[in-house]
Design an enzyme around this catalytic site. Structure first.
Site, PDB file in Angstrom:
ATOM      1  N   TYR A  94       5.938 -14.460   0.508  1.00  0.00           N
ATOM      2  CA  TYR A  94       5.282 -14.724   1.782  1.00  0.00           C
ATOM      3  C   TYR A  94       5.720 -16.119   2.236  1.00  0.00           C
ATOM      4  O   TYR A  94       6.427 -16.813   1.511  1.00  0.00           O
ATOM      5  CB  TYR A  94       3.758 -14.671   1.610  1.00  0.00           C
ATOM      6  CG  TYR A  94       3.273 -13.399   0.937  1.00  0.00           C
ATOM      7  CD1 TYR A  94       3.402 -12.177   1.586  1.00  0.00           C
ATOM      8  CD2 TYR A  94       2.722 -13.422  -0.342  1.00  0.00           C
ATOM      9  CE1 TYR A  94       2.975 -11.003   0.974  1.00  0.00           C
ATOM     10  CE2 TYR A  94       2.291 -12.252  -0.954  1.00  0.00           C
ATOM     11  CZ  TYR A  94       2.424 -11.046  -0.298  1.00  0.00           C
ATOM     12  OH  TYR A  94       2.024  -9.887  -0.901  1.00  0.00           O
TER      13      TYR A  94
ATOM     14  N   GLU B 128       2.198  -6.683  -5.208  1.00  0.00           N
ATOM     15  CA  GLU B 128       1.846  -5.856  -6.359  1.00  0.00           C
ATOM     16  C   GLU B 128       3.048  -5.068  -6.888  1.00  0.00           C
ATOM     17  O   GLU B 128       3.408  -5.158  -8.052  1.00  0.00           O
ATOM     18  CB  GLU B 128       0.718  -4.895  -5.946  1.00  0.00           C
ATOM     19  CG  GLU B 128       0.295  -3.971  -7.043  1.00  0.00           C
ATOM     20  CD  GLU B 128      -1.099  -3.382  -6.837  1.00  0.00           C
ATOM     21  OE1 GLU B 128      -1.961  -4.009  -6.204  1.00  0.00           O
ATOM     22  OE2 GLU B 128      -1.326  -2.279  -7.360  1.00  0.00           O
ATOM     23  N   ASP B 129       3.672  -4.313  -6.020  1.00  0.00           N
ATOM     24  CA  ASP B 129       4.699  -3.404  -6.535  1.00  0.00           C
ATOM     25  C   ASP B 129       5.978  -4.131  -6.951  1.00  0.00           C
ATOM     26  O   ASP B 129       6.513  -3.871  -8.031  1.00  0.00           O
ATOM     27  CB  ASP B 129       5.011  -2.329  -5.482  1.00  0.00           C
ATOM     28  CG  ASP B 129       5.816  -1.186  -6.073  1.00  0.00           C
ATOM     29  OD1 ASP B 129       5.394  -0.652  -7.116  1.00  0.00           O
ATOM     30  OD2 ASP B 129       6.871  -0.846  -5.523  1.00  0.00           O
ATOM     31  N   SER B 130       6.456  -5.057  -6.125  1.00  0.00           N
ATOM     32  CA  SER B 130       7.690  -5.778  -6.510  1.00  0.00           C
ATOM     33  C   SER B 130       7.423  -6.620  -7.757  1.00  0.00           C
ATOM     34  O   SER B 130       8.321  -6.829  -8.589  1.00  0.00           O
ATOM     35  CB  SER B 130       8.204  -6.649  -5.368  1.00  0.00           C
ATOM     36  OG  SER B 130       7.231  -7.585  -4.962  1.00  0.00           O
TER      37      SER B 130
ATOM     38  N   ASP C  99       0.844  -1.208   0.000  1.00  0.00           N
ATOM     39  CA  ASP C  99       0.000   0.000   0.000  1.00  0.00           C
ATOM     40  C   ASP C  99       0.873   1.250   0.000  1.00  0.00           C
ATOM     41  O   ASP C  99       0.704   2.144  -0.818  1.00  0.00           O
ATOM     42  CB  ASP C  99      -0.902   0.014   1.243  1.00  0.00           C
ATOM     43  CG  ASP C  99      -1.657  -1.289   1.419  1.00  0.00           C
ATOM     44  OD1 ASP C  99      -2.477  -1.597   0.544  1.00  0.00           O
ATOM     45  OD2 ASP C  99      -1.413  -1.990   2.417  1.00  0.00           O
TER      46      ASP C  99
HETATM   47  O1  TRH Z   1       4.662  -6.037   0.732  1.00  0.00           O
HETATM   48  P1  TRH Z   1       3.755  -6.676  -0.235  1.00  0.00           P
HETATM   49  O2  TRH Z   1       3.402  -8.051   0.052  1.00  0.00           O
HETATM   50  O3  TRH Z   1       2.454  -5.817  -0.385  1.00  0.00           O
HETATM   51  C1  TRH Z   1       1.179  -6.372  -0.518  1.00  0.00           C
HETATM   52  C2  TRH Z   1       0.588  -6.188  -1.860  1.00  0.00           C
HETATM   53  O4  TRH Z   1       0.653  -4.880  -2.290  1.00  0.00           O
HETATM   54  C3  TRH Z   1      -0.836  -6.662  -1.845  1.00  0.00           C
HETATM   55  O5  TRH Z   1      -1.413  -6.475  -3.093  1.00  0.00           O
HETATM   56  C4  TRH Z   1      -1.575  -5.883  -0.833  1.00  0.00           C
HETATM   57  O6  TRH Z   1      -2.875  -6.251  -0.780  1.00  0.00           O
HETATM   58  C5  TRH Z   1      -0.919  -6.122   0.492  1.00  0.00           C
HETATM   59  O7  TRH Z   1       0.430  -5.710   0.436  1.00  0.00           O
HETATM   60  C6  TRH Z   1      -1.618  -5.358   1.586  1.00  0.00           C
HETATM   61  O8  TRH Z   1       4.445  -6.666  -1.678  1.00  0.00           O
HETATM   62  P2  TRH Z   1       4.697  -5.482  -2.718  1.00  0.00           P
HETATM   63  O9  TRH Z   1       3.428  -4.959  -3.276  1.00  0.00           O
HETATM   64  O10 TRH Z   1       5.682  -5.989  -3.643  1.00  0.00           O
HETATM   65  O11 TRH Z   1       5.340  -4.317  -1.855  1.00  0.00           O
HETATM   66  C7  TRH Z   1       6.658  -4.390  -1.364  1.00  0.00           C
HETATM   67  C8  TRH Z   1       7.314  -3.033  -1.464  1.00  0.00           C
HETATM   68  O12 TRH Z   1       8.554  -3.065  -0.768  1.00  0.00           O
HETATM   69  C9  TRH Z   1       7.633  -2.629  -2.891  1.00  0.00           C
HETATM   70  O13 TRH Z   1       7.427  -1.246  -3.060  1.00  0.00           O
HETATM   71  C10 TRH Z   1       9.119  -2.948  -3.027  1.00  0.00           C
HETATM   72  C11 TRH Z   1       9.578  -2.633  -1.653  1.00  0.00           C
HETATM   73  N1  TRH Z   1      10.848  -3.259  -1.218  1.00  0.00           N
HETATM   74  C12 TRH Z   1      11.884  -2.437  -0.883  1.00  0.00           C
HETATM   75  O14 TRH Z   1      11.776  -1.204  -0.981  1.00  0.00           O
HETATM   76  N2  TRH Z   1      13.042  -3.019  -0.423  1.00  0.00           N
HETATM   77  C13 TRH Z   1      13.203  -4.351  -0.325  1.00  0.00           C
HETATM   78  O15 TRH Z   1      14.280  -4.821   0.108  1.00  0.00           O
HETATM   79  C14 TRH Z   1      12.115  -5.185  -0.710  1.00  0.00           C
HETATM   80  C15 TRH Z   1      12.263  -6.670  -0.626  1.00  0.00           C
HETATM   81  C16 TRH Z   1      10.947  -4.615  -1.137  1.00  0.00           C
END
Ligand code: TRH
Length: 377
Positions: free
Chosen positions: A193, A273-275, A17
Site C-alpha cells: 500500500y 492476506e493472499d500475497s 477478498d
Molecule cells: O489486494 P490486497 O491488499 O487485499 C486486501 C487484503 O486481503 C486485506 O486483508 C483485506 O481486508 C482487503 O484486501 C480488503 O492484498 P492481497 O490479499 O495480497 O490480495 C492481492 C491478490 O492479488 C492476491 O490474490 C494476489 C493477486 N495478485 C495478482 O494476481 N497479480 C499481481 O500482479 C499482484 C501484485 C497480485
C-alpha cells in the site's frame, strides 16, 4: 452426486477478498471434485484476476467454477449443501430463508480473515445460533494446528521447488513478463500500500555495494515510487536506474504468474492476506505490509505473526526482522534494520524455507473445510 458449495464474496476494496475466494473455489473444484458457485458483487475486480472472464455475464464457467454476479436484487436460487460467507459478508435475506427451509440441511460457514492471534484457535469452528434456528460456524484460517490452515494447492510446493531448481525456467518466465534479469543483482518484488517508509528503502538499495533489481506490479505503491524517482505517470514496462538500484514497473499479472514472480525473487515485499501467504510458500525472505485497521489493531496482528515467525532465528536475526517489519508498517526508516537483515541473510533464507515446510505439514484450508463438512454430516 457431487456436493454443492456456494461461496459469497463481497469486494470491499483491493484484491484480497476476490483473490482468496477465487483461489479457494478453484481448489475445491480441481482437488475435491465439488460443484462450486462463486457469487461476486464486483465482476470488475474478478476480471482483474481472471482476464478471460466476462465482466457483464450473470453466470459464466471459469476454470470449472460457476461464477455468478451477486446482484442487489436477489433472484431466488436453491441453496447449496455448504454455504461460505467470506469475511462476514451479509448473505441475501431470501437466500438465508431458503437455507432454513431446504429439505437437506445446509452447512453455513463464515470464513474469517487471517490472523495469527492466539484467540483464533479457541474460536475456530465454533457455532453461533441464528434467529432462524440455523447455526453458523466460524472458520478461521491460521498458522497453527488448531486453526483452519492456509490456502495451499496440493502440488504447489513441488512446482515451486522444480521451478526454483531450474534457472532457465526462471529466465523464461521473467522474460515472458518483460523482465531481463540483471546478472548478479538481488531480485526483489514490491507489492504494498502507500508507504512512507519506501523512500528510505530505495535510498539504501541505491547506495548499496550490491546491485538490486526491483520489480513493482502496478498498484497503490506507484505514487510513492514516482515521488522518490521524481517522475510521473509510470506504467508497466517503464524502467529507471538510481545508483545500484534498477526499477521496473510490471503489469498486474495472473495469480499463477504472480506465484512465479515470488518464486523468482530473492526477497518479496507483499501485503494484505493472499500475497502474504503466497510469499511464504515461495520459501524466500519476505516483508509484510499488513492491511491497516482502526486503532492500530493491525499492529497487534503483525506482532502475533512475528512472534510465531521469528522463532528459530538468532537474537540478531529476530531483531532485524522485527525492526524492519515494524518500520515498514509505521512509515519509519528501514535503513538500519534492512542492513542488519542483510548481515544475517543466509540464515533468513534458510529460515524462510524452514517456515514454509513447517506450515505445509498442516492440512491446507480447502482440505480442512472439506473435512469439517464431512465431520458435520
Ligand atoms: O489486494 P490486497 O491488499 O487485499 C486486501 C487484503 O486481503 C486485506 O486483508 C483485506 O481486508 C482487503 O484486501 C480488503 O492484498 P492481497 O490479499 O495480497 O490480495 C492481492 C491478490 O492479488 C492476491 O490474490 C494476489 C493477486 N495478485 C495478482 O494476481 N497479480 C499481481 O500482479 C499482484 C501484485 C497480485
Amino acid at each position: 452426486m457431487k456436493a454443492t458449495w456456494d461461496i459469497f464474496c463481497s469486494v470491499i476494496d483491493n484484491y484480497g477478498d476476490i483473490g482468496v475466494t477465487w483461489r479457494l473455489a478453484r481448489q475445491l473444484v480441481a482437488e475435491h471434485g465439488l460443484a462450486v458457485r462463486l457469487w461476486v458483487d464486483d465482476l470488475g475486480a474478478f476480471v482483474r484476476l481472471c482476464p478471460q472472464a466476462d465482466a457483464q455475464a450473470l453466470r459464466q464457467i471459469q476454470q470449472g467454477v460457476e461464477v455468478c454476479l451477486w446482484r442487489a436484487e436477489w433472484q431466488a436460487v436453491e441453496p447449496a449443501d455448504v454455504v461460505i460467507e467470506a469475511f462476514a459478508c451479509e448473505l441475501p435475506a431470501a437466500y438465508i430463508a431458503a437455507m432454513a427451509t431446504r429439505k437437506q440441511k445446509v452447512l453455513w460457514l463464515n470464513l474469517e480473515y487471517l490472523s495469527a492471534e492466539e484467540w483464533v484457535e479457541g474460536c475456530h469452528g465454533l457455532p453461533s445460533l441464528q434467529s432462524n434456528g440455523l447455526s453458523k460456524f466460524f472458520f478461521f484460517p491460521g498458522f497453527t494446528a488448531g486453526s483452519g490452515g492456509l490456502l495451499r494447492e496440493r502440488e504447489l510446493l513441488q512446482q515451486r521447488r522444480a521451478f526454483q531448481a531450474d534457472s532457465s525456467a526462471r529466465d523464461v518466465f521473467l522474460r515472458s513478463i518483460g523482465v531481463t534479469p540483471l546478472s548478479g543483482a538481488r531480485l526483489i518484488s514490491l507489492f504494498a500500500y502507500e508507504n512512507a517508509a519506501l523512500a528510505s528503502w530505495l535510498d539504501v538499495l541505491a547506495a548499496d555495494a550490491h546491485a538490486s533489481q526491483l520489480l513493482v506490479p502496478e498498484g497503490r505503491i506507484l505514487a510513492d515510487l514516482q515521488a522518490w524517482l521524481g517522475c510521473t505517470a509510470m506504467r508497466a514496462g517503464d524502467v529507471q536506474q538510481r545508483g545500484q538500484l534498477h526499477i521496473q514497473v510490471l503489469p498486474f499479472i495472473q495469480q499463477d504468474q504472480y506465484d512465479r514472480l515470488l518464486w523468482s525473487c530473492d526477497f518479496n515485499a507483499v501485503r494484505g492476506e493472499d500475497s502474504f501467504i503466497r510469499a511464504q510458500w515461495a520459501g524466500r525472505p519476505l516483508l509484510w505490509h499488513i492491511y491497516e485497521q482502526a486503532d492500530n489493531v493491525h499492529l497487534e496482528k503483525l506482532d502475533a505473526f512475528l512472534a510465531l515467525y521469528k522463532e528459530g532465528l538468532s537474537a540478531d536475526g529476530q531483531r532485524a526482522l522485527v525492526e524492519l517489519w515494524h518500520a515498514w508498517n509505521t512509515g519509519q526508516s528501514v535503513k538500519e534494520s534492512w542492513n542488519q537483515l542483510l548481515q544475517g541473510w543466509p540464515a533468513q533464507q534458510a529460515h524462510a524455507e524452514q517456515w514454509c515446510l513447517q506450515r505445509a505439514s498442516q492440512a491446507d484450508l480447502a482440505e480442512a473445510l472439506v473435512q469439517f463438512y464431512l465431520n458435520w454430516l
